[in-house]
Design a protein around this motif. Structure first.
Motif, PDB file in Angstrom:
ATOM      1  N   VAL A  30      -5.364  -5.938   1.632  1.00  6.89           N
ATOM      2  CA  VAL A  30      -5.746  -6.066   3.033  1.00  6.89           C
ATOM      3  C   VAL A  30      -7.013  -6.904   3.135  1.00  6.89           C
ATOM      4  N   LYS A  31      -7.011  -7.864   4.066  1.00  9.47           N
ATOM      5  CA  LYS A  31      -8.196  -8.692   4.302  1.00  9.47           C
ATOM      6  C   LYS A  31      -9.160  -7.912   5.199  1.00  9.47           C
ATOM      7  N   ILE A  32     -10.397  -7.719   4.708  1.00  7.45           N
ATOM      8  CA  ILE A  32     -11.427  -7.011   5.455  1.00  7.45           C
ATOM      9  C   ILE A  32     -12.533  -8.012   5.794  1.00  7.45           C
ATOM     10  N   GLU A  38     -15.426 -12.413   4.132  1.00  9.70           N
ATOM     11  CA  GLU A  38     -14.092 -11.806   4.088  1.00  9.70           C
ATOM     12  C   GLU A  38     -13.771 -11.447   2.646  1.00  9.70           C
ATOM     13  N   ARG A  39     -13.219 -10.241   2.454  1.00  8.08           N
ATOM     14  CA  ARG A  39     -12.855  -9.799   1.112  1.00  8.08           C
ATOM     15  C   ARG A  39     -11.505  -9.121   1.167  1.00  8.08           C
ATOM     16  N   ILE A  40     -10.920  -8.897  -0.021  1.00  3.20           N
ATOM     17  CA  ILE A  40      -9.625  -8.235  -0.138  1.00  3.20           C
ATOM     18  C   ILE A  40      -9.849  -6.810  -0.625  1.00  3.20           C
ATOM     19  N   GLN A  41      -9.275  -5.847   0.078  1.00  2.00           N
ATOM     20  CA  GLN A  41      -9.349  -4.444  -0.318  1.00  2.00           C
ATOM     21  C   GLN A  41      -7.945  -3.983  -0.688  1.00  2.00           C
ATOM     22  N   LEU A  42      -7.827  -3.234  -1.791  1.00  2.97           N
ATOM     23  CA  LEU A  42      -6.530  -2.741  -2.239  1.00  2.97           C
ATOM     24  C   LEU A  42      -6.296  -1.345  -1.693  1.00  2.97           C
ATOM     25  N   TYR A  43      -5.075  -1.090  -1.260  1.00  6.95           N
ATOM     26  CA  TYR A  43      -4.677   0.239  -0.791  1.00  6.95           C
ATOM     27  C   TYR A  43      -3.369   0.560  -1.514  1.00  6.95           C
ATOM     28  N   THR A  44      -3.412   1.519  -2.437  1.00 12.18           N
ATOM     29  CA  THR A  44      -2.245   1.861  -3.254  1.00 12.18           C
ATOM     30  C   THR A  44      -1.721   3.219  -2.839  1.00 12.18           C
ATOM     31  N   GLY A  45      -0.403   3.319  -2.658  1.00  9.49           N
ATOM     32  CA  GLY A  45       0.189   4.593  -2.294  1.00  9.49           C
ATOM     33  C   GLY A  45       1.708   4.502  -2.257  1.00  9.49           C
ATOM     34  N   ILE A  46       2.326   5.585  -1.778  1.00  5.69           N
ATOM     35  CA  ILE A  46       3.786   5.683  -1.700  1.00  5.69           C
ATOM     36  C   ILE A  46       4.227   5.337  -0.287  1.00  5.69           C
ATOM     37  N   VAL A  47       5.250   4.519  -0.164  1.00  7.47           N
ATOM     38  CA  VAL A  47       5.802   4.161   1.136  1.00  7.47           C
ATOM     39  C   VAL A  47       6.598   5.367   1.638  1.00  7.47           C
ATOM     40  N   VAL A  81      -2.610  -8.521   6.229  1.00  8.42           N
ATOM     41  CA  VAL A  81      -1.990  -8.093   4.971  1.00  8.42           C
ATOM     42  C   VAL A  81      -1.800  -9.342   4.119  1.00  8.42           C
ATOM     43  N   ALA A  82      -2.649  -9.482   3.094  1.00 10.61           N
ATOM     44  CA  ALA A  82      -2.620 -10.680   2.265  1.00 10.61           C
ATOM     45  C   ALA A  82      -1.434 -10.670   1.308  1.00 10.61           C
ATOM     46  N   ASP A  83      -1.150  -9.504   0.711  1.00  7.12           N
ATOM     47  CA  ASP A  83      -0.084  -9.433  -0.287  1.00  7.12           C
ATOM     48  C   ASP A  83       0.403  -7.999  -0.412  1.00  7.12           C
ATOM     49  N   ILE A  84       1.625  -7.843  -0.856  1.00  6.65           N
ATOM     50  CA  ILE A  84       2.207  -6.531  -1.130  1.00  6.65           C
ATOM     51  C   ILE A  84       2.802  -6.606  -2.526  1.00  6.65           C
ATOM     52  N   VAL A  85       2.331  -5.730  -3.430  1.00  7.96           N
ATOM     53  CA  VAL A  85       2.797  -5.731  -4.814  1.00  7.96           C
ATOM     54  C   VAL A  85       3.470  -4.389  -5.095  1.00  7.96           C
ATOM     55  N   VAL A  86       4.706  -4.436  -5.589  1.00  8.20           N
ATOM     56  CA  VAL A  86       5.433  -3.213  -5.928  1.00  8.20           C
ATOM     57  C   VAL A  86       5.028  -2.794  -7.335  1.00  8.20           C
TER      58      VAL A  86
END
Length: 140
Positions: A30-32, A38-47, A81-86
């Protein structure tokens, strides 16, 4: 839907979308914006859910932070949302995993699909044919 609205929406849709489903563990970049930086923050979890279609499509990601459940809804086609990694593919039998809200500890685990991230390499897990078991003789 009106053709003009559809045309406007298609301009803002994300061109490349990763394939992820309910129960997958993903990492959302996520771009914050903080001041002028501006920086990228990671948010990891279950969909736990996916809703909508087109430019209004959203998905909900749940994770546990310091023993407390945190859910966040992300628009799928948002420029924030910059990227989504599975990270892991999950095996679930529900369309929405809202039941995870009432669980703690190991109860929040989702079964993992082994070899699912190795697409195209031929190393995916496939059921092995079982050997034929002779039937027991019938009693007369």
């Amino acid at each position: 839907m009106h053709p003009i609205i559809r045309q406007l929406e298609t301009e803002f849709l994300r061109k490349v979308l990763p394939r992820f489903d309910i129960g997958d563990t993903i990492e959302v970049h996520v771009k914050i914006t903080e001041g002028d930086k501006e920086r990228i923050q990671l948010y990891t979890g279950i969909v736990i859910s996916r809703k909508g279609s087109g430019s209004r499509a959203t998905f909900t990601v749940r994770r546990i932070v310091q023993g407390e459940g945190v859910e966040r809804v992300f628009p799928l086609h948002s420029p924030k949302v910059a990227d989504i990694v599975v990270k892991k593919k999950g095996i679930v039998r529900r369309a929405k995993l809202y039941y995870l809200r009432g669980r703690v500890g190991k109860g929040t685990k989702v079964r993992e699909k082994i070899g699912a991230l190795l697409e195209g390499s031929g190393a995916t897990s496939s059921p092995k044919p079982e050997a034929a078991v002779p039937a027991a003789p019938a009693k007369a």
